[in-house]
Design a protein around this motif. Structure first.
Motif, PDB file in Angstrom:
ATOM      1  N   ALA A  26       0.812  -1.221   0.000  1.00 25.62           N
ATOM      2  CA  ALA A  26       0.000   0.000   0.000  1.00 25.62           C
ATOM      3  C   ALA A  26       0.846   1.271   0.000  1.00 25.62           C
ATOM      4  O   ALA A  26       0.404   2.329  -0.456  1.00 25.62           O
ATOM      5  CB  ALA A  26      -0.938  -0.015   1.205  1.00 25.62           C
ATOM      6  N   PHE A  37      -3.097   0.612   4.840  1.00 22.06           N
ATOM      7  CA  PHE A  37      -3.958  -0.225   5.680  1.00 22.06           C
ATOM      8  C   PHE A  37      -3.690  -0.013   7.151  1.00 22.06           C
ATOM      9  O   PHE A  37      -4.595   0.020   7.963  1.00 22.06           O
ATOM     10  CB  PHE A  37      -3.787  -1.695   5.297  1.00 22.06           C
ATOM     11  N   ARG A  38      -2.376   0.139   7.499  1.00 24.67           N
ATOM     12  CA  ARG A  38      -2.055   0.177   8.921  1.00 24.67           C
ATOM     13  C   ARG A  38      -1.456   1.510   9.325  1.00 24.67           C
ATOM     14  O   ARG A  38      -1.030   1.658  10.432  1.00 24.67           O
ATOM     15  CB  ARG A  38      -1.132  -1.010   9.252  1.00 24.67           C
ATOM     16  N   TYR A  69     -17.062  -1.743  -0.096  1.00 28.92           N
ATOM     17  CA  TYR A  69     -16.302  -1.774  -1.352  1.00 28.92           C
ATOM     18  C   TYR A  69     -16.777  -0.678  -2.298  1.00 28.92           C
ATOM     19  O   TYR A  69     -16.007  -0.091  -3.039  1.00 28.92           O
ATOM     20  CB  TYR A  69     -16.347  -3.165  -1.989  1.00 28.92           C
ATOM     21  N   ARG A  72     -14.940   2.335  -1.305  1.00 33.24           N
ATOM     22  CA  ARG A  72     -13.531   2.302  -1.740  1.00 33.24           C
ATOM     23  C   ARG A  72     -13.424   2.487  -3.247  1.00 33.24           C
ATOM     24  O   ARG A  72     -12.542   3.187  -3.741  1.00 33.24           O
ATOM     25  CB  ARG A  72     -12.892   0.984  -1.314  1.00 33.24           C
ATOM     26  N   GLN A 103       0.512  -6.492  -3.704  1.00 30.45           N
ATOM     27  CA  GLN A 103      -0.544  -6.857  -2.757  1.00 30.45           C
ATOM     28  C   GLN A 103      -1.721  -5.903  -2.926  1.00 30.45           C
ATOM     29  O   GLN A 103      -2.776  -6.105  -2.338  1.00 30.45           O
ATOM     30  CB  GLN A 103      -0.037  -6.767  -1.323  1.00 30.45           C
ATOM     31  N   HIS A 121      -3.596 -10.200  -4.374  1.00 31.22           N
ATOM     32  CA  HIS A 121      -4.785 -10.090  -3.516  1.00 31.22           C
ATOM     33  C   HIS A 121      -6.009  -9.700  -4.329  1.00 31.22           C
ATOM     34  O   HIS A 121      -7.039  -9.325  -3.781  1.00 31.22           O
ATOM     35  CB  HIS A 121      -4.555  -9.068  -2.392  1.00 31.22           C
ATOM     36  N   VAL A 161      -8.909 -11.300  -2.617  1.00 28.62           N
ATOM     37  CA  VAL A 161      -8.592 -12.355  -1.644  1.00 28.62           C
ATOM     38  C   VAL A 161      -8.814 -11.786  -0.250  1.00 28.62           C
ATOM     39  O   VAL A 161      -8.108 -10.859   0.168  1.00 28.62           O
ATOM     40  CB  VAL A 161      -7.130 -12.820  -1.793  1.00 28.62           C
ATOM     41  N   GLY A 164      -8.098 -15.155   5.471  1.00 31.81           N
ATOM     42  CA  GLY A 164      -8.555 -16.524   5.682  1.00 31.81           C
ATOM     43  C   GLY A 164      -8.836 -17.229   4.373  1.00 31.81           C
ATOM     44  O   GLY A 164      -9.119 -18.421   4.346  1.00 31.81           O
ATOM     45  N   GLU A 165      -8.722 -16.501   3.236  1.00 29.81           N
ATOM     46  CA  GLU A 165      -8.922 -17.144   1.922  1.00 29.81           C
ATOM     47  C   GLU A 165      -7.567 -17.438   1.287  1.00 29.81           C
ATOM     48  O   GLU A 165      -6.618 -16.669   1.465  1.00 29.81           O
ATOM     49  CB  GLU A 165      -9.730 -16.234   0.991  1.00 29.81           C
ATOM     50  N   THR A 190       5.662  -1.945   1.879  1.00 27.90           N
ATOM     51  CA  THR A 190       4.805  -2.923   2.540  1.00 27.90           C
ATOM     52  C   THR A 190       5.298  -3.152   3.963  1.00 27.90           C
ATOM     53  O   THR A 190       6.497  -3.179   4.222  1.00 27.90           O
ATOM     54  CB  THR A 190       4.727  -4.259   1.767  1.00 27.90           C
ATOM     55  N   SER A 191       4.344  -3.311   4.880  1.00 28.91           N
ATOM     56  CA  SER A 191       4.694  -3.437   6.304  1.00 28.91           C
ATOM     57  C   SER A 191       5.127  -4.856   6.648  1.00 28.91           C
ATOM     58  O   SER A 191       5.540  -5.129   7.776  1.00 28.91           O
ATOM     59  CB  SER A 191       3.480  -3.068   7.168  1.00 28.91           C
ATOM     60  N   TYR A 195       0.649 -12.467   5.398  1.00 32.50           N
ATOM     61  CA  TYR A 195       1.205 -13.643   4.709  1.00 32.50           C
ATOM     62  C   TYR A 195       0.259 -14.075   3.600  1.00 32.50           C
ATOM     63  O   TYR A 195      -0.946 -13.780   3.676  1.00 32.50           O
ATOM     64  CB  TYR A 195       1.389 -14.775   5.738  1.00 32.50           C
ATOM     65  N   ASN A 215      11.095   2.095   2.244  1.00 29.26           N
ATOM     66  CA  ASN A 215       9.967   2.265   3.149  1.00 29.26           C
ATOM     67  C   ASN A 215      10.221   3.506   3.992  1.00 29.26           C
ATOM     68  O   ASN A 215      11.368   3.924   4.155  1.00 29.26           O
ATOM     69  CB  ASN A 215       9.828   1.016   4.047  1.00 29.26           C
TER      70      ASN A 215
END
Ligand code: BV8
Ligand code: ZN
Length: 243
Positions: A26, A37-38, A69, A72, A103, A121, A161, A164-165, A190-191, A195, A215
């Motif tokens: 991101a 995201f974070r 969505y 977004r 990602q 993703h 994705v 959990g998928e 990316t942080s 995974y 970064n």
């Protein structure tokens, strides 16, 4: 920004790379105005996303997930690629063996011209039928809620994705192949939390690749990196590509 010698060292290393893999998160889209995201303005903070970006949430309340969505998509519809996205698309054209793993679901790499690309993703502009599996591009903003499949009238979902998928096995196989055979991996924005992407640096390192990182902060990958530059992707990536 790391010391200028680090920048020059990384630039030289990248110039001599015979097969280059780039992994983005991101952070590369932050300079296009897309919240990470974070981070402080993080998407996951304000919209309880960890609960929303899951198959269970969609099962329980598809309207709520589609509303998120839709928000977004509406937000992303006005965002454009930045110099870092364009530099990577140019690099792909210049560099023989090159592969980009992202990602990000915002579609900005594709819009900037990247084609040797795995969107591991998924992509927020693609929808998938939950009944017949049909996948198609859908850029309508807003998308009528609840969207149904033109072929079987099944409920459409974002072709993304969720937590959990499993990732697409074809994407995973491609990532594994390029990470094991590259001599250089560059990780941008990316942080290193999610995974399996967070394990990609270790895969490349084990295969003997040189690992570079760009970064704003340190990440779990920084310890693995041969050179880790502090700076904004839109400033650093074009410099690394400059002849
Ligand atoms: C899987 C789509 C297995 C959604 C995303 C417990 C329960 C359930 C699962 C798990 C669990 N524990 C672990 C897991 C596995 C889970 C996981 O890793 N969870 C984490 C949170 C611990 N992973 C999964 O579930 C994956 N699937 O493992 O499947 C399996 C196998 C077989 C069968 C069934 C299952 C699926 C993961 C994919 C989730 N989907 N996105 C959506 O977006 O709507 S992930 C989401 O996070 C985004 O895609 C995002 O790209 C990704 C990673 O975040 P980052 O890109 O790194 O962004 P972040 O904000 O974190 O960091 C930004 C960075 O940029 C920062 O470092 C910042 O400093 C830097 N930066 C900021 N500005 C700039 C900058 N850098 C440079 N320049 C700047 N200007
Ligand atoms: Zn269908």
């Amino acid at each position: 920004m790391g010391s200028s010698s680090d920048l020059n060292q990384l630039k030289q290393r990248l110039a001599s790379a015979r097969s280059l893999v780039v992994l983005t998160g991101a952070g590369i889209s932050a300079d296009s105005g897309v919240p990470t995201f974070r981070g402080a303005d993080g998407l996951w903070r304000t919209y309880r996303a960890e609960e929303l970006a899951t198959p269970e949430a969609f099962e329980r309340d598809p309207r709520l997930v589609w509303e998120w969505y839709n928000w977004r998509r509406e937000f992303l519809a006005t965002k454009r690629p930045n110099d870092a996205h364009y530099a990577l698309a140019e690099w792909e054209r210049r560099q023989g063996r090159f592969w980009l793993i992202t990602q990000n679901v915002d579609g900005l790499h594709r819009e900037a011209g990247s084609r040797k690309l795995s969107e591991i993703h998924g992509n927020i502009w693609m929808v998938r039928c939950t009944r017949c599996g049909w996948v198609e591009k859908n850029r309508s903003v807003p998308i009528p809620i609840l969207p149904s499949c033109a072929r079987c009238a099944g409920l459409l979902r974002p072709h993304i994705v969720w937590f959990g998928e499993a990732l697409d096995p074809a994407d995973l196989a491609r990532c594994d192949e390029v990470l094991r055979t590259c001599d250089t991996l560059l990780i941008i924005g990316t942080s290193g939390v999610v995974y399996p992407a967070a394990g990609f640096a270790a895969t490349a390192k084990r295969a003997g690749a040189f690992v570079g990182e760009i970064n704003l902060d340190e990440t779990p990958q920084t310890a693995l990196a041969d050179i880790s530059l502090r700076g904004r992707a839109k400033d650093v990536v074009p410099l690394l590509l400059e002849r």
